[in-house]
Design an enzyme around this catalytic site. Structure first.
Site, PDB file in Angstrom:
ATOM      1  N   SER A 135      70.140  16.050  49.438  1.00 56.24           N
ATOM      2  CA  SER A 135      70.023  15.897  47.987  1.00 56.24           C
ATOM      3  C   SER A 135      70.616  17.115  47.298  1.00 56.24           C
ATOM      4  CB  SER A 135      68.539  15.766  47.594  1.00 56.24           C
ATOM      5  OG  SER A 135      68.367  15.917  46.201  1.00 56.24           O
ATOM      6  N   TYR A 158      59.809  18.224  48.311  1.00 59.88           N
ATOM      7  CA  TYR A 158      61.049  17.500  48.573  1.00 59.88           C
ATOM      8  C   TYR A 158      62.247  18.440  48.620  1.00 59.88           C
ATOM      9  CZ  TYR A 158      64.777  14.043  48.107  1.00 59.88           C
ATOM     10  OH  TYR A 158      65.898  13.288  48.313  1.00 59.88           O
TER      11      TYR A 158
END
Length: 242
Positions: A135, A158
């Site tokens: 990401s 995350y």
């Protein structure tokens, strides 16, 4: 395009993972679509073989790899797509170690489990590739740039887990270079999936097809393709800073 090659996609029962599996199958690969519930992805299609796979369960991983070895004897592509985030709405200072541990079990330790289990089969391929779904929120360069407004609240688990995944990508790429195994990271961009269904920010307007495009490109690179790179979300020319 790649007849007789074999791929394994984790988290392949829905979302981007399911799309990646379908596209690789359309390229002619035999694709093992890994999911905790192998029936989750619906109709399999001629080149897709559902397999029960929970990346946090080493016995499940071993059984899946043994099934692939028994049926095909090799693995050409491993796509580490399975990933989770913690509950939305948490401020950075509200996160506990337990929150991070749960996310790291899938996003970091699960990837190590998969690569370790699949290495013997990958080494039998003339062109082995590993693709790690990362990401832009993993980029320390972007996170530290005051000119770029990235969402940070709610992302401690995350973002840090994907940053760890990026480090794994670089270390595996260097270590496995002598074996001809290419290991790369990719960002699919913001795609509205179950993972960010409760996100308190815009979930993005990219389709799963758009999110799967660059992962599939990295999964199908030739033997002289790149290794140790971080690309996406729109093309292989999109270089994301570490």
């Amino acid at each position: 395009m790649h007849p007789h090659e074999v791929a394994l996609v984790t988290g392949g029962g829905k979302g981007i993972g399911k799309e990646i599996a379908g596209r690789l199958a359309a390229h002619g690969l035999t694709v093992y679509r890994g999911a905790r519930n192998p029936e989750q992805g619906g109709a399999a299609g001629p080149n897709i073989r559902p397999v029960r796979l929970d990346v946090t369960d080493e016995a499940s991983v071993a059984a899946a790899v043994e099934a692939i070895e028994a049926e095909t004897g090799r693995l050409d592509v491993l796509v580490n797509n399975a990933g989770i985030t913690s509950e939305w709405g948490l401020r950075t200072t509200d996160f506990t170690a337990a929150h991070l541990r749960e996310v790291y079990e899938v996003n970091v330790f699960g990837v190590v489990t998969m690569i370790s289990a699949c290495l013997p089969l990958l080494r039998r391929s003339p062109n082995p590739r590993v693709v790690n779904l990362s990401s832009g929120l993993a980029s320390l360069t972007l996170l530290s740039d005051p000119e770029i407004s990235l969402p940070t609240e709610g992302f401690l688990a995350y973002s840090s887990s994907k940053a760890a995944l990026n480090a794994l990508t670089l270390l595996y790429a260097e270590t496995l270079r002598a074996d001809g195994i290419k290991v790369n990271a990719v960002s699919p961009g913001m795609v509205p999936t179950d993972q960010n269904a409760g996100a308190p920010f815009p979930r993005g307007h990219r389709t799963v097809a758009e999110g799967a495009a660059v992962p599939v490109l990295l999964a199908t690179v030739p033997a002289d393709g790149p290794s140790g790179v971080f690309r996406g979300p729109d093309s292989l020319e999109d270089v994301i800073p570490w």
